[in-house]
Design an enzyme around this catalytic site. Structure first.
Site, PDB file in Angstrom:
ATOM      1  N   ARG A 118      64.604  35.565 -34.887  1.00 22.60           N
ATOM      2  CA  ARG A 118      64.549  36.095 -36.342  1.00 22.60           C
ATOM      3  C   ARG A 118      64.547  37.695 -36.658  1.00 22.60           C
ATOM      4  O   ARG A 118      65.293  38.009 -37.506  1.00 22.60           O
ATOM      5  CB  ARG A 118      63.534  35.435 -36.868  1.00 22.60           C
ATOM      6  CG  ARG A 118      63.327  35.782 -38.434  1.00 22.60           C
ATOM      7  CD  ARG A 118      64.590  34.984 -39.161  1.00 22.60           C
ATOM      8  NE  ARG A 118      64.295  35.013 -40.538  1.00 22.60           N
ATOM      9  CZ  ARG A 118      64.649  35.990 -41.606  1.00 22.60           C
ATOM     10  NH1 ARG A 118      65.130  36.977 -40.888  1.00 22.60           N
ATOM     11  NH2 ARG A 118      64.260  35.899 -42.661  1.00 22.60           N
ATOM     12  N   GLU A 119      64.025  38.253 -35.975  1.00 21.06           N
ATOM     13  CA  GLU A 119      63.805  39.851 -35.826  1.00 21.06           C
ATOM     14  C   GLU A 119      64.979  40.481 -35.772  1.00 21.06           C
ATOM     15  O   GLU A 119      65.365  41.272 -36.321  1.00 21.06           O
ATOM     16  CB  GLU A 119      62.544  40.234 -35.205  1.00 21.06           C
ATOM     17  CG  GLU A 119      61.178  39.680 -35.851  1.00 21.06           C
ATOM     18  CD  GLU A 119      60.835  40.462 -37.264  1.00 21.06           C
ATOM     19  OE1 GLU A 119      61.459  41.616 -37.719  1.00 21.06           O
ATOM     20  OE2 GLU A 119      59.922  39.871 -37.853  1.00 21.06           O
ATOM     21  N   SER A 120      65.563  40.261 -34.372  1.00 26.29           N
ATOM     22  CA  SER A 120      66.729  40.997 -34.063  1.00 26.29           C
ATOM     23  C   SER A 120      67.746  40.304 -33.589  1.00 26.29           C
ATOM     24  O   SER A 120      68.912  41.010 -33.043  1.00 26.29           O
ATOM     25  CB  SER A 120      66.055  41.962 -32.959  1.00 26.29           C
ATOM     26  OG  SER A 120      65.856  41.080 -31.574  1.00 26.29           O
ATOM     27  N   TYR A 136      61.270  33.391 -44.205  1.00 22.13           N
ATOM     28  CA  TYR A 136      61.001  33.993 -42.707  1.00 22.13           C
ATOM     29  C   TYR A 136      59.877  32.969 -42.149  1.00 22.13           C
ATOM     30  O   TYR A 136      60.232  32.589 -40.800  1.00 22.13           O
ATOM     31  CB  TYR A 136      60.127  35.389 -42.872  1.00 22.13           C
ATOM     32  CG  TYR A 136      59.768  36.005 -41.505  1.00 22.13           C
ATOM     33  CD1 TYR A 136      60.724  36.597 -40.806  1.00 22.13           C
ATOM     34  CD2 TYR A 136      58.600  35.866 -41.170  1.00 22.13           C
ATOM     35  CE1 TYR A 136      60.701  37.007 -39.727  1.00 22.13           C
ATOM     36  CE2 TYR A 136      58.233  36.515 -39.936  1.00 22.13           C
ATOM     37  CZ  TYR A 136      59.176  37.063 -39.114  1.00 22.13           C
ATOM     38  OH  TYR A 136      58.612  37.696 -37.852  1.00 22.13           O
TER      39      TYR A 136
END
Length: 189
Positions: A56-58, A167
């Site tokens: 999810r982050e990168s 998120y």
């Protein structure tokens, strides 16, 4: 005959493209498995949760930079990374070192482990920790009124930022997807 051959060729190329895309996505997710596994083991964080956060982050791209100075696979801000370095007594630490996937996953797993422990008295600390990771502790405290203080389902509904709620839900769904793949031996990283 030519038309039929053209249609068959088109579908073969389409199938090859899909197969390549699946292979590339799998390669992208698995290339940092040793670092993710080591960080998960060291800080006692569920490997699949760590993998989902990185997804999810990168998107498993260690070169990603955030608008607020976040770096690398887990998009670590300087304060969180420095907390890890201080705990590990790394006196020469510079935030830029978080560009390294091994350093990044260690610091990120440490931080996520700390957040999971912070919400250990809830029925499920994961959504609280993810919300904290994304929006900060001050916001999580605003959203934990009443039953949401310990009931994660109510907490998720009370998250005041739609982006943070999304998120939390997407990371948890991705973790469940990885669990499903693991049951069939398809996510053996």
């Amino acid at each position: 005959m030519k038309r039929r051959l053209a249609i068959i060729s088109f579908f073969l190329l389409l199938l090859a493209g899909i197969a390549f895309s699946v292979w590339r996505a799998e390669w992208r997710e698995k290339r940092f498995s040793p670092q993710i596994r080591a960080a998960a083991d060291r800080y006692h964080v569920d490997f699949l949760l760590l993998q989902a956060v990185i997804w999810r982050e990168s998107g498993f791209d260690p070169t990603v930079r955030g608008r607020k100075g976040e770096i690398g696979l887990m998009q670590l801000q300087e304060v969180a990374a420095q907390e890890w370095a201080d705990e590990e007594r790394i006196t020469t630490f510079q935030h830029e070192q978080c560009s390294d996937p091994g350093t990044n996953t260690l610091a990120g797993a440490f931080y996520l482990s700390k957040l999971l422990k912070r919400y250990g008295k809830t029925d499920n600390p994961v959504p609280y920790a993810l919300a904290d990771y994304n929006a900060g502790r001050g916001n999580v405290l605003k959203w934990t009124g009443g039953a949401a203080a310990t009931n994660s389902e109510i907490f998720i509904r009370q998250i005041g930022f739609p982006g943070t709620q999304h998120y939390v839900e997407t990371v948890m769904r991705r973790r469940n997807f990885y669990k499903l793949l693991s049951r069939f031996g398809l996510n053996q990283l």
